[in-house]
Design a protein around this motif. Structure first.
Motif, PDB file in Angstrom:
ATOM      1  N   GLY A  11       0.807  -1.201   0.000  1.00 12.21           N
ATOM      2  CA  GLY A  11       0.000   0.000   0.000  1.00 12.21           C
ATOM      3  C   GLY A  11       0.847   1.260   0.000  1.00 12.21           C
ATOM      4  N   VAL A  12       0.174   2.401  -0.079  1.00 14.55           N
ATOM      5  CA  VAL A  12       0.837   3.696  -0.094  1.00 14.55           C
ATOM      6  C   VAL A  12       1.127   4.127   1.339  1.00 14.55           C
ATOM      7  CG1 VAL A  12       0.592   6.120  -0.697  1.00 14.55           C
ATOM      8  CG2 VAL A  12      -0.270   4.351  -2.244  1.00 14.55           C
ATOM      9  N   GLY A  13       2.296   4.691   1.559  1.00 14.37           N
ATOM     10  CA  GLY A  13       2.633   5.198   2.885  1.00 14.37           C
ATOM     11  C   GLY A  13       4.013   4.778   3.325  1.00 14.37           C
ATOM     12  N   GLY A  14       4.551   5.505   4.289  1.00 14.88           N
ATOM     13  CA  GLY A  14       5.915   5.256   4.721  1.00 14.88           C
ATOM     14  C   GLY A  14       6.125   3.876   5.305  1.00 14.88           C
ATOM     15  N   LEU A  15       5.138   3.351   6.044  1.00 14.56           N
ATOM     16  CA  LEU A  15       5.328   2.066   6.718  1.00 14.56           C
ATOM     17  C   LEU A  15       5.372   0.889   5.747  1.00 14.56           C
ATOM     18  CD1 LEU A  15       5.733   0.566   9.314  1.00 14.56           C
ATOM     19  CD2 LEU A  15       3.268   0.576   9.679  1.00 14.56           C
ATOM     20  N   THR A  46       0.543  -5.413  -7.511  1.00 11.73           N
ATOM     21  CA  THR A  46       0.237  -4.316  -6.606  1.00 11.73           C
ATOM     22  C   THR A  46      -0.412  -3.148  -7.331  1.00 11.73           C
ATOM     23  OG1 THR A  46       1.203  -2.921  -4.852  1.00 11.73           O
ATOM     24  CG2 THR A  46       2.501  -3.195  -6.859  1.00 11.73           C
ATOM     25  N   GLU A  47      -1.207  -2.411  -6.611  1.00 17.21           N
ATOM     26  CA  GLU A  47      -1.817  -1.201  -7.189  1.00 17.21           C
ATOM     27  C   GLU A  47      -0.734  -0.158  -7.470  1.00 17.21           C
ATOM     28  OE1 GLU A  47      -4.451   2.623  -5.756  1.00 17.21           O
ATOM     29  OE2 GLU A  47      -4.552   0.787  -4.578  1.00 17.21           O
ATOM     30  N   VAL A  48      -0.073   0.310  -6.402  1.00 20.40           N
ATOM     31  CA  VAL A  48       0.951   1.347  -6.520  1.00 20.40           C
ATOM     32  C   VAL A  48       2.325   0.722  -6.331  1.00 20.40           C
ATOM     33  CG1 VAL A  48       1.828   3.518  -5.585  1.00 20.40           C
ATOM     34  CG2 VAL A  48      -0.641   3.085  -5.628  1.00 20.40           C
ATOM     35  N   LEU A  49       3.229   1.008  -7.250  1.00 19.01           N
ATOM     36  CA  LEU A  49       4.607   0.575  -7.091  1.00 19.01           C
ATOM     37  C   LEU A  49       5.420   1.786  -6.669  1.00 19.01           C
ATOM     38  CD1 LEU A  49       6.342  -2.114  -9.191  1.00 19.01           C
ATOM     39  CD2 LEU A  49       7.651  -0.255  -8.162  1.00 19.01           C
ATOM     40  N   GLY A  50       5.750   1.829  -5.366  1.00 17.46           N
ATOM     41  CA  GLY A  50       6.428   2.978  -4.793  1.00 17.46           C
ATOM     42  C   GLY A  50       7.909   2.737  -4.599  1.00 17.46           C
ATOM     43  N   ALA A  81       8.587  -5.725 -15.613  1.00 11.45           N
ATOM     44  CA  ALA A  81       7.593  -4.722 -15.234  1.00 11.45           C
ATOM     45  C   ALA A  81       6.490  -4.608 -16.277  1.00 11.45           C
ATOM     46  CB  ALA A  81       8.273  -3.367 -15.044  1.00 11.45           C
ATOM     47  N   ARG A  82       5.234  -4.518 -15.813  1.00  8.58           N
ATOM     48  CA  ARG A  82       4.088  -4.346 -16.696  1.00  8.58           C
ATOM     49  C   ARG A  82       3.061  -3.433 -16.035  1.00  8.58           C
ATOM     50  NH1 ARG A  82       4.000  -5.626 -21.891  1.00  8.58           N
ATOM     51  NH2 ARG A  82       1.754  -5.928 -21.697  1.00  8.58           N
ATOM     52  N   LEU A  83       2.834  -2.266 -16.653  1.00 13.79           N
ATOM     53  CA  LEU A  83       1.762  -1.357 -16.227  1.00 13.79           C
ATOM     54  C   LEU A  83       0.471  -1.824 -16.885  1.00 13.79           C
ATOM     55  CD1 LEU A  83       0.980   1.450 -14.872  1.00 13.79           C
ATOM     56  CD2 LEU A  83       1.296   2.398 -17.167  1.00 13.79           C
ATOM     57  N   GLU A  84      -0.531  -2.172 -16.078  1.00 14.50           N
ATOM     58  CA  GLU A  84      -1.769  -2.708 -16.619  1.00 14.50           C
ATOM     59  C   GLU A  84      -2.976  -1.997 -16.029  1.00 14.50           C
ATOM     60  OE1 GLU A  84      -2.063  -4.667 -19.051  1.00 14.50           O
ATOM     61  OE2 GLU A  84      -0.206  -5.824 -19.220  1.00 14.50           O
ATOM     62  N   SER A  85      -4.133  -2.252 -16.614  1.00 16.69           N
ATOM     63  CA  SER A  85      -5.386  -1.654 -16.170  1.00 16.69           C
ATOM     64  C   SER A  85      -5.768  -2.152 -14.784  1.00 16.69           C
ATOM     65  CB  SER A  85      -6.495  -1.997 -17.168  1.00 16.69           C
ATOM     66  OG  SER A  85      -7.765  -1.688 -16.638  1.00 16.69           O
ATOM     67  N   ALA A  86      -6.481  -1.305 -14.046  1.00 16.15           N
ATOM     68  CA  ALA A  86      -6.990  -1.705 -12.741  1.00 16.15           C
ATOM     69  C   ALA A  86      -7.957  -2.870 -12.859  1.00 16.15           C
ATOM     70  CB  ALA A  86      -7.678  -0.529 -12.064  1.00 16.15           C
ATOM     71  N   SER A  87      -8.583  -3.059 -14.012  1.00 15.40           N
ATOM     72  CA  SER A  87      -9.489  -4.191 -14.204  1.00 15.40           C
ATOM     73  C   SER A  87      -8.745  -5.510 -14.122  1.00 15.40           C
ATOM     74  CB  SER A  87     -10.206  -4.079 -15.554  1.00 15.40           C
ATOM     75  OG  SER A  87      -9.270  -4.131 -16.623  1.00 15.40           O
ATOM     76  N   ILE A  88      -7.444  -5.499 -14.342  1.00 14.50           N
ATOM     77  CA  ILE A  88      -6.605  -6.689 -14.208  1.00 14.50           C
ATOM     78  C   ILE A  88      -5.934  -6.722 -12.844  1.00 14.50           C
ATOM     79  CG2 ILE A  88      -4.521  -7.843 -15.071  1.00 14.50           C
ATOM     80  CD1 ILE A  88      -5.225  -6.782 -17.842  1.00 14.50           C
ATOM     81  N   VAL A  89      -5.382  -5.574 -12.432  1.00 18.28           N
ATOM     82  CA  VAL A  89      -4.549  -5.532 -11.233  1.00 18.28           C
ATOM     83  C   VAL A  89      -5.379  -5.505  -9.950  1.00 18.28           C
ATOM     84  CG1 VAL A  89      -2.739  -4.237 -10.038  1.00 18.28           C
ATOM     85  CG2 VAL A  89      -2.711  -4.387 -12.526  1.00 18.28           C
ATOM     86  N   LEU A  90      -6.551  -4.894  -9.974  1.00 18.56           N
ATOM     87  CA  LEU A  90      -7.298  -4.665  -8.737  1.00 18.56           C
ATOM     88  C   LEU A  90      -8.598  -5.446  -8.623  1.00 18.56           C
ATOM     89  CD1 LEU A  90      -6.761  -0.818  -8.351  1.00 18.56           C
ATOM     90  CD2 LEU A  90      -5.493  -2.683  -7.310  1.00 18.56           C
ATOM     91  N   ASP A  91      -8.970  -6.170  -9.639  1.00 19.82           N
ATOM     92  CA  ASP A  91     -10.175  -6.994  -9.551  1.00 19.82           C
ATOM     93  C   ASP A  91      -9.911  -8.118  -8.547  1.00 19.82           C
ATOM     94  OD1 ASP A  91     -12.204  -8.914  -9.900  1.00 19.82           O
ATOM     95  OD2 ASP A  91     -12.497  -8.323 -11.987  1.00 19.82           O
ATOM     96  N   PRO A  92     -10.695  -8.218  -7.462  1.00 21.91           N
ATOM     97  CA  PRO A  92     -10.449  -9.258  -6.455  1.00 21.91           C
ATOM     98  C   PRO A  92     -10.412 -10.667  -7.037  1.00 21.91           C
ATOM     99  CG  PRO A  92     -12.057  -7.675  -5.646  1.00 21.91           C
ATOM    100  CD  PRO A  92     -11.823  -7.345  -7.086  1.00 21.91           C
ATOM    101  N   ARG A  93     -11.173 -10.907  -8.096  1.00 20.96           N
ATOM    102  CA  ARG A  93     -11.180 -12.233  -8.711  1.00 20.96           C
ATOM    103  C   ARG A  93      -9.845 -12.548  -9.372  1.00 20.96           C
ATOM    104  NH1 ARG A  93     -16.489 -10.835 -12.057  1.00 20.96           N
ATOM    105  NH2 ARG A  93     -15.172  -8.976 -12.238  1.00 20.96           N
ATOM    106  N   GLN A  94      -9.171 -11.509  -9.874  1.00 25.29           N
ATOM    107  CA  GLN A  94      -7.847 -11.707 -10.467  1.00 25.29           C
ATOM    108  C   GLN A  94      -6.782 -11.811  -9.376  1.00 25.29           C
ATOM    109  OE1 GLN A  94      -7.838 -12.365 -13.518  1.00 25.29           O
ATOM    110  NE2 GLN A  94      -9.642 -11.376 -14.386  1.00 25.29           N
ATOM    111  N   VAL A  95      -6.887 -10.949  -8.370  1.00 28.05           N
ATOM    112  CA  VAL A  95      -5.914 -10.973  -7.270  1.00 28.05           C
ATOM    113  C   VAL A  95      -5.912 -12.343  -6.600  1.00 28.05           C
ATOM    114  CG1 VAL A  95      -5.288  -9.953  -5.056  1.00 28.05           C
ATOM    115  CG2 VAL A  95      -6.145  -8.486  -6.890  1.00 28.05           C
TER     116      VAL A  95
END
Length: 278
Positions: A163-167, A185-189, A232-246
């Motif tokens: 996730g996003v954030g220092g921790l 992951t959603e965000v790659l920081g 590395a692959r930047l992809e749509s949230a429909s792939i990266v964030l769909d719980p069924r895909q995760v």
């Protein structure tokens, strides 16, 4: 009487929220928005549900940030795809317009792309445009103690979301001793970017899109690491964030930060009754 939706509004969002003739809808309450004190309508939808919201809302003006197009007409989404592909390619009203803001600071990351023909207008920003900025990161004074607990929960071969954030980003930097980690992951920081440089991420044991480091947003601190990372692959949230895909990832481990936790799982009296009845 204009309604504007911004995923993570910052200074521009503050200006909209301060305008009494406009209504700002936001997916996330950023540092700038929280500090402003202006009224904001929070969109009560999971990130993966935003495409459905866009299809129902049918916005007429659709604006996305993109990198400078290539000579052969390829348009990279820059550091963020998220749900922008739904704005560009999704069903829209006949009078809708799709605008691409061409930012010279945006990278050409490997992954999903557009074509220039998919935009009604491309607006180039000046070469001296300032780069985007993000919320500040704070590191917990209890980081070492937290790491000691988290380390045991992340086995070799796990697929990670940070996730996003220092921790959570600091935790990623401490996992370089692991083997065959994967990334979905959603965000790659910056924390995950540092982990990529250790060789711990091979994506070899991933069960969904093996061999690929999947993300839908990258922060500027990670650009160099991603350029040197052939998976590395930047992809749509429909792939990266769909719980069924995760859920297709074996040994998925998600490391996130929260602002406040009630150890009893209680909210107001109504939610307490609901919890006890279930």
């Amino acid at each position: 009487d204009v309604a504007v939706h911004l995923g993570a509004p910052r200074t521009g969002g503050v200006a909209i929220a301060a305008n009494p003739t406009m209504t700002l809808f936001a997916g996330f309450l950023t540092e700038a928005i929280r500090a402003s004190g202006h009224p904001v309508e929070v969109l009560p939808v999971h990130f993966s549900g935003v495409p459905g919201f866009i299809r129902r809302w049918r916005p007429r003006v659709r604006v996305v940030l993109v990198a400078t197009p290539t000579d052969d007409g390829v348009v990279h989404p820059g550091n963020t795809m998220a749900n922008d592909d739904e704005l560009v390619r999704g069903e829209r009203p006949d009078d809708a317009v799709v605008i691409g803001i061409v930012d010279p600071n945006q990278p050409r990351l490997p992954g999903a792309t557009y074509r220039v023909e998919e935009f009604d207008v491309l607006v180039p920003l000046p070469a001296d445009t300032d780069p985007p900025f993000y919320d500040t990161r704070r590191i917990s004074a209890h980081l070492d103690a937290i790491i000691a607990h988290v380390d045991d929960l992340i086995p070799d071969g796990a697929t990670l979301q940070s996730g996003v954030g220092g921790l959570p980003e600091a935790i990623m930097t401490r996992l370089g001793h692991k083997r065959d980690l994967g990334v979905h992951t959603e965000v790659l920081g910056p924390g995950m970017a540092e982990l990529l440089g250790t060789g711990a991420v091979t994506n070899a044991r991933k069960t969904f899109r093996p061999g690929e480091t999947l993300f839908t947003i990258a922060v500027p601190d990670a650009y160099d690491a991603l350029a040197a990372h052939p998976m590395a692959r930047l992809e749509s949230a429909s792939i990266v964030l769909d719980p069924r895909q995760v859920a297709r990832n074996h040994r998925m481990r998600c490391v996130n930060a929260v602002l406040q936790v009630d150890l009893y799982g209680q909210g107001d009296r109504k939610s307490t009754r609901l919890n006890s009845s279930h």
